[in-house]
Design a protein around this motif. Structure first.
Motif, PDB file in Angstrom:
ATOM      1  N   ALA A 155       0.836  -1.205   0.000  1.00 43.76           N
ATOM      2  CA  ALA A 155       0.000   0.000   0.000  1.00 43.76           C
ATOM      3  C   ALA A 155       0.868   1.251   0.000  1.00 43.76           C
ATOM      4  O   ALA A 155       0.576   2.221  -0.694  1.00 43.76           O
ATOM      5  CB  ALA A 155      -0.927  -0.001   1.203  1.00 43.76           C
ATOM      6  N   GLN A 156       1.962   1.239   0.757  1.00 39.09           N
ATOM      7  CA  GLN A 156       2.869   2.385   0.782  1.00 39.09           C
ATOM      8  C   GLN A 156       3.559   2.543  -0.562  1.00 39.09           C
ATOM      9  O   GLN A 156       3.751   3.654  -1.042  1.00 39.09           O
ATOM     10  CB  GLN A 156       3.903   2.231   1.893  1.00 39.09           C
ATOM     11  CG  GLN A 156       3.320   2.389   3.272  1.00 39.09           C
ATOM     12  CD  GLN A 156       4.297   2.018   4.370  1.00 39.09           C
ATOM     13  OE1 GLN A 156       5.378   1.503   4.118  1.00 39.09           O
ATOM     14  NE2 GLN A 156       3.900   2.269   5.615  1.00 39.09           N
ATOM     15  N   GLY A 157       3.913   1.426  -1.190  1.00 41.53           N
ATOM     16  CA  GLY A 157       4.545   1.462  -2.518  1.00 41.53           C
ATOM     17  C   GLY A 157       3.603   2.032  -3.552  1.00 41.53           C
ATOM     18  O   GLY A 157       4.001   2.795  -4.425  1.00 41.53           O
ATOM     19  N   ASP A 158       2.311   1.689  -3.447  1.00 37.80           N
ATOM     20  CA  ASP A 158       1.314   2.242  -4.374  1.00 37.80           C
ATOM     21  C   ASP A 158       1.196   3.748  -4.199  1.00 37.80           C
ATOM     22  O   ASP A 158       1.064   4.487  -5.161  1.00 37.80           O
ATOM     23  CB  ASP A 158      -0.053   1.588  -4.161  1.00 37.80           C
ATOM     24  CG  ASP A 158      -0.089   0.142  -4.628  1.00 37.80           C
ATOM     25  OD1 ASP A 158       0.845  -0.272  -5.345  1.00 37.80           O
ATOM     26  OD2 ASP A 158      -1.046  -0.573  -4.269  1.00 37.80           O
ATOM     27  N   ASP A 159       1.252   4.213  -2.927  1.00 32.32           N
ATOM     28  CA  ASP A 159       1.184   5.654  -2.669  1.00 32.32           C
ATOM     29  C   ASP A 159       2.379   6.375  -3.268  1.00 32.32           C
ATOM     30  O   ASP A 159       2.276   7.463  -3.810  1.00 32.32           O
ATOM     31  CB  ASP A 159       1.112   5.938  -1.176  1.00 32.32           C
ATOM     32  CG  ASP A 159      -0.225   5.512  -0.569  1.00 32.32           C
ATOM     33  OD1 ASP A 159      -1.188   5.285  -1.344  1.00 32.32           O
ATOM     34  OD2 ASP A 159      -0.295   5.404   0.671  1.00 32.32           O
TER      35      ASP A 159
END
Length: 167
Positions: A155-159
């Motif tokens: 999820a952090q990588g997507d952000d």
């Protein structure tokens, strides 16, 4: 002395001093078994199937301190280039949690919830594959802490992957 307390129930007692998460109900939400190449896939001499297993955990709030955890499995077994079976299971539970900050509640829900549900889902998958004519699918324990961490990192990588403006 009696175990009764002034009008409080067991769930309220556990929340105050005991367990931070309580299982209200658990259930099969979706279940499927496909045996597309039977009876050939069941005949001797085909060898043990190669199994690809996918696991997913999701949670959604249902109310104050109450949420549903959805534990999804998809096991696809192949023998050579042919599908032996496909087993899918969505097993859920509704949990009541102690009042905690949202991030702690989410971690508790997505780590402890699946940990409590897993033994039941594992048995259902084992029974399903055995009833389909194959040896029971015996899943090894799953590290739900690691799975939760990977979901957070994803999820952090997507952000971080969102397009940035140029100067």
């Amino acid at each position: 002395m009696s175990d009764e307390t002034n009008g409080t129930n067991e769930a309220e007692n556990e929340q105050r001093g005991g367990s931070p998460i309580i299982v209200n109900v658990q259930y099969v939400k979706d279940q499927s078994f496909e045996n597309p190449n039977a009876p050939q896939s069941l005949l001797a001499g085909n060898g043990a199937p190669k199994i690809d297993l996918q696991v997913d955990v999701q949670g959604r709030p249902l109310g104050d301190n109450v949420a549903e955890v959805q534990l999804s499995f998809r096991a696809e077994a192949t023998q050579g280039d042919r599908t032996a079976f496909i087993a899918e299971l969505v097993y859920c539970g509704v949990f009541t949690m102690a009042p905690l900050p949202a991030d702690q509640q989410r971690a508790l829900l997505l780590i402890e919830g699946p940990r409590l549900l897993f033994p039941f889902a594992r048995q259902i998958l084992a029974d399903m594959t055995q009833q389909g004519g194959f040896p029971p699918l015996m899943l090894q324990p799953i590290d739900f802490v690691d799975l939760y961490r990977r979901q957070l990192m994803s999820a952090q990588g997507d952000d971080m992957a969102e397009p940035q403006g140029t100067a």
